[in-house]
Scaffold this active site. Structure first.
Site, PDB file in Angstrom:
ATOM      1  N   PRO A   1     -31.040  -2.094  -8.812  1.00 62.05           N
ATOM      2  CA  PRO A   1     -32.032  -3.141  -8.548  1.00 62.05           C
ATOM      3  C   PRO A   1     -32.889  -3.431  -9.778  1.00 62.05           C
ATOM      4  O   PRO A   1     -32.937  -2.609 -10.700  1.00 62.05           O
ATOM      5  CB  PRO A   1     -32.882  -2.567  -7.414  1.00 62.05           C
TER       6      PRO A   1
ATOM      7  N   GLY B   1     -35.839  -3.740 -12.421  1.00 57.81           N
ATOM      8  CA  GLY B   1     -36.993  -2.905 -12.747  1.00 57.81           C
ATOM      9  C   GLY B   1     -36.750  -1.417 -12.713  1.00 57.81           C
ATOM     10  O   GLY B   1     -37.677  -0.623 -12.766  1.00 57.81           O
TER      11      GLY B   1
ATOM     12  N   GLY C   1     -34.997   0.270 -14.960  1.00 55.67           N
ATOM     13  CA  GLY C   1     -34.918   0.860 -16.298  1.00 55.67           C
ATOM     14  C   GLY C   1     -33.604   0.626 -17.014  1.00 55.67           C
ATOM     15  O   GLY C   1     -33.291   1.331 -17.972  1.00 55.67           O
TER      16      GLY C   1
ATOM     17  N   THR D   1     -32.598  -2.054 -18.843  1.00 51.78           N
ATOM     18  CA  THR D   1     -32.866  -2.557 -20.190  1.00 51.78           C
ATOM     19  C   THR D   1     -33.473  -1.455 -21.049  1.00 51.78           C
ATOM     20  O   THR D   1     -33.170  -1.321 -22.228  1.00 51.78           O
ATOM     21  CB  THR D   1     -33.829  -3.754 -20.127  1.00 51.78           C
TER      22      THR D   1
ATOM     23  N   GLU E   1     -57.519  -0.863  14.587  1.00 50.34           N
ATOM     24  CA  GLU E   1     -57.013   0.000  13.511  1.00 50.34           C
ATOM     25  C   GLU E   1     -57.051   1.468  13.906  1.00 50.34           C
ATOM     26  O   GLU E   1     -56.103   2.215  13.666  1.00 50.34           O
ATOM     27  CB  GLU E   1     -57.810  -0.226  12.212  1.00 50.34           C
TER      28      GLU E   1
HETATM   29  P1  ADP Z   1     -34.268  -3.514 -15.498  1.00 39.61           P
HETATM   30  O1  ADP Z   1     -33.613  -3.812 -16.787  1.00 39.61           O
HETATM   31  O2  ADP Z   1     -33.565  -2.440 -14.722  1.00 39.61           O
HETATM   32  O3  ADP Z   1     -34.578  -4.691 -14.643  1.00 39.61           O
HETATM   33  P2  ADP Z   1     -36.383  -2.653 -17.218  1.00 39.61           P
HETATM   34  O4  ADP Z   1     -35.637  -1.646 -18.003  1.00 39.61           O
HETATM   35  O5  ADP Z   1     -36.587  -3.970 -17.856  1.00 39.61           O
HETATM   36  O6  ADP Z   1     -35.693  -2.881 -15.807  1.00 39.61           O
HETATM   37  O7  ADP Z   1     -37.768  -2.029 -16.776  1.00 39.61           O
HETATM   38  C1  ADP Z   1     -38.969  -2.720 -16.908  1.00 39.61           C
HETATM   39  C2  ADP Z   1     -40.095  -1.790 -17.271  1.00 39.61           C
HETATM   40  O8  ADP Z   1     -40.335  -0.860 -16.217  1.00 39.61           O
HETATM   41  C3  ADP Z   1     -39.803  -0.935 -18.460  1.00 39.61           C
HETATM   42  O9  ADP Z   1     -40.188  -1.576 -19.625  1.00 39.61           O
HETATM   43  C4  ADP Z   1     -40.626   0.317 -18.202  1.00 39.61           C
HETATM   44  O10 ADP Z   1     -41.960   0.126 -18.606  1.00 39.61           O
HETATM   45  C5  ADP Z   1     -40.611   0.437 -16.707  1.00 39.61           C
HETATM   46  N1  ADP Z   1     -39.572   1.364 -16.243  1.00 39.61           N
HETATM   47  C6  ADP Z   1     -38.522   1.030 -15.460  1.00 39.61           C
HETATM   48  N2  ADP Z   1     -37.769   2.106 -15.188  1.00 39.61           N
HETATM   49  C7  ADP Z   1     -38.324   3.160 -15.817  1.00 39.61           C
HETATM   50  C8  ADP Z   1     -37.989   4.546 -15.933  1.00 39.61           C
HETATM   51  N3  ADP Z   1     -36.930   5.048 -15.329  1.00 39.61           N
HETATM   52  N4  ADP Z   1     -38.800   5.334 -16.681  1.00 39.61           N
HETATM   53  C9  ADP Z   1     -39.867   4.834 -17.284  1.00 39.61           C
HETATM   54  N5  ADP Z   1     -40.237   3.526 -17.232  1.00 39.61           N
HETATM   55  C10 ADP Z   1     -39.489   2.683 -16.497  1.00 39.61           C
HETATM   56 ZN    ZN Z   2     -52.185  -3.873  13.910  1.00 40.38          ZN
END
Ligand code: ADP
Ligand code: ZN
Length: 633
Positions: free
Chosen positions: A224, A226, A228, A230, A445
């Site tokens: 998914p 975000g 990591g 990239t 609540e």
């Molecule tokens: P993806 O390429 O999987 O969509 P990214 O590598 O661009 O996600 O992640 C975006 C940012 O989220 C990174 O620059 C980093 O700051 C943070 N991040 C995501 N995964 C990790 C991880 N496993 N460890 C540390 N930071 C992470």
């Molecule tokens: Zn409620």
């Protein structure tokens, strides 16, 4: 703006210019405009629109309204500068066509003492006229040839085409310093280990080749957004210290057939001149989508691009050191050929981090932030199942921003919690002034909270608040369970009962007529869970049958019994029945719990109205003093 966009813009401007020249030629007004802009700067009116008959011009002459006359085309046209009351006494340039044989005109001009000038049609002018007449068709023909060449020959021109449309758009780094190293990545150990191995392969290839190991050609990261992916690519580039090409799949997607393929070829040509190196293709699904799957039978351009990618990856049979790293969050739509061994030999799933992973990631991002001692990253990790690495990084960043807003030099528990609340629940609003409604919401609540803590199979209370957030007027947070993917029947029932707890509390305390619309979201959730229990998880009297699939599509219509529609209707009735039964049963339970614990509910509501927010520990302290009757479901 990247190089491609620039090229397109230039091309666009070029065409606009052509069309513009064309229009001006057709209008025949080139001459006049030139005149006004060069010779007579005081003219403010667009002269091409003002014309005058020869007769009128003679009248103007007689009235003494003409100031200057310029004659063109052997005195067949004139630009007259005049000012008259009917022109508002402002000097204007007016075009006059002079009839053939008006030989006395010059005589007249002299007579009235008008400043005049004759502009001969020179040799050069004829040349320009001919050239400009030819120019337009030439431009059109030229551009047609240009485009035909693009679409037919790009596949063999290897990017050496005009305006470089077929050049690879990849960014290139000879010795990349991305600032990311493996120690900046946490929570995705398997993927990290794989990449560390590739780095060691690149650094000491002999160690591997000695035992007959072959360097992998391609590594596909799937997961998914975000998580990591990239980040891993950046780290490998940095640590391996080899040239690094990075490009997004969408940059190969073009309108004209063959351009994407040419770009791929160009990329691999360049890469193979710089081995060992890494080619990183982000969003590879943009080119690697299954062939023939597009609407209308597929997209030729994309298929050619993908074919080219496949050929290139086959091309370097014995890998001499071009390692392709692809990233996608949609491995399911990738073409099977791309996943076959020999191309992306390794597929690494980069999933959402588990609790320990989240702690690790939070630690990485906390490194450069002055956190106070009361901040517990462990607790924060507990609160955030389902968060990706990017979400966690964002959370700590939000906390830092909040600290700055409060003019603090360090980040405390409060900012961190507030940031988490914002991200999970939305931005906080202001609390309600209306006493009666506030009390009702407090009971609602606390109803959730008490029912949730009485049920053994429910998550613990994290916090109760009367501060509105997102669409909700008040909120009860529970510390979510780690594994949300495998829930038992009693956990699901506990969820339904707890979710009903709010509305039931309103009913018990204020009576049926006072029940509000505030619980509509709760009811929706309850119905969803109950329905899924019946139709997907086989947790009702209908038995273990999947009546709906993941997309809520009914699957039972295809069961061949009786006439289809009769069967469907009976089943649909039974589903509704079972859903009602579950919800009724849960409502009864919730009512029992609320009635049994009325005293403690009143007490907690009072505290809550006072402080507006109670955290989990405070809540449990209050509850501890009273016996809450635990319930099994
Ligand atoms: P993806 O390429 O999987 O969509 P990214 O590598 O661009 O996600 O992640 C975006 C940012 O989220 C990174 O620059 C980093 O700051 C943070 N991040 C995501 N995964 C990790 C991880 N496993 N460890 C540390 N930071 C992470
Ligand atoms: Zn409620």
């Amino acid at each position: 703006m990247n190089q491609n966009t620039l090229q397109k813009v230039l091309l666009g401007l070029f065409f606009l210019a052509c069309i513009f020249i064309g229009i001006k030629k057709i209008d025949g007004a080139t001459l006049i405009n030139t005149k006004t802009s060069t010779n007579n700067s005081e003219l403010s009116v667009n002269v091409s629109s003002s014309r005058m008959t020869y007769g009128r011009f003679l009248e103007y002459l007689e009235m003494g309204w003409v100031k200057q006359v310029d004659l063109y085309d052997n005195s067949r046209n004139a630009i007259v500068q005049a000012s008259s009351p009917e022109l508002g006494n402002r000097p204007q340039a007016i075009r006059v066509e002079i009839p053939v044989g008006s030989s006395q005109l010059i005589q007249k001009l002299k007579e009235y003492n008008i400043d005049f000038d004759a502009h001969p049609v020179g040799q050069k002018n004829i040349f320009i006229t001919i050239a400009s007449n030819l120019l337009l068709p030439l431009i059109f023909i030229g551009s047609l040839i240009f485009f035909f060449q693009n679409s037919e020959n790009f596949s063999s021109s290897s990017g050496s085409s005009p305006m470089n449309l077929g050049n690879s758009p990849a960014r290139y780094d000879q010795s990349p310093d991305t600032g990311v190293s493996f120690k900046d990545i946490a929570g995705i150990d398997e993927a990290k280990a794989e990449f560390e191995e590739i780095v060691s392969f690149l650094k000491e290839p002999d160690k591997y080749t000695l035992v007959g190991a072959k360097i992998p050609k391609g590594v596909l990261l799937v997961g998914p957004p975000g998580t990591g992916k990239t980040l891993l690519a950046k780290a490998i580039a940095n640590e391996a210290n080899v040239p690094f090409y990075s490009v997004a799949g969408s940059e190969f997607v073009e309108m004209f057939i063959g351009i994407g393929a040419a770009r791929i070829r160009d990329l691999f040509n360049k890469a193979s001149e710089n081995t060992p190196c890494i080619v990183f293709i982000d969003e590879i699904d943009a080119v690697g989508r299954e062939r023939g799957a597009g609407i209308g039978g597929g997209n030729d351009e994309r298929e050619q691009t993908l074919n080219q990618l496949l050929t290139e990856m086959d091309g370097f049979k014995e890998n001499k050191g071009v390692i392709v790293v692809g990233a996608t969050n949609r491995a399911d739509i990738l073409d099977a050929a791309l996943l076959r061994p020999g191309r992306f030999d390794r597929q690494i799933t980069v999933g959402l981090p588990d609790r320990l992973g989240r702690i690790g990631i939070l630690k990485v991002h906390a490194r450069n932030k002055p956190l106070e001692d009361d901040v517990s990253l462990v607790k924060l990790a507990n609160r955030t199942p389902g968060f990706s690495g990017a979400d966690l990084a964002n959370l700590l960043n939000e906390a830092a921003i909040l600290a700055t807003r409060y003019k603090k030099k360090t980040i405390s528990k409060n900012e961190v919690n507030e940031a988490a609340d914002r991200i999970i629940g939305g931005i906080a609003g202001t609390t309600m002034e209306d006493k009666k409604n506030k009390k009702l919401i407090a009971y609602h609540e606390v109803g959730h909270a008490i029912v949730g803590s009485v049920l053994r199979n429910h998550d613990e209370v994290e916090k109760i608040t009367l501060i509105p957030r997102g669409g909700a007027k008040g909120l009860t947070w529970f510390t979510p369970d780690e594994d949300q993917s495998l829930l038992s029947r009693s956990q699901l029932l506990a969820r339904i009962i707890t979710t009903l707890g709010g509305r039931v509390a309103e009913q018990v305390v204020f009576g049926d007529p006072e029940v509000t619309t505030g619980a509509s979201n709760d009811l929706q959730q309850v119905t969803n869970i109950a329905r899924q229990m019946v139709t997907r998880y086989g947790m009702s009297n209908i038995g273990p049958i999947a009546l709906e699939d993941d997309n809520n599509e009914q699957t039972f219509v295809s069961i061949p019994t009786g006439t289809d529609s009769d069967y469907t209707e009976t089943i649909a009735d039974r589903i509704d029945n079972e859903v009602c039964k579950i919800i009724n049963h849960c409502e009864k339970k919730a009512t029992e719990i609320i009635l049994d614990n009325r005293v403690v509910i009143d007490l907690i509501v009072e505290k809550l109205l006072d402080s507006e927010t109670l955290d989990g520990d405070e809540f449990r302290e209050l509850v501890k003093e009273y016996t809450i009757i635990p319930t099994k479901i």
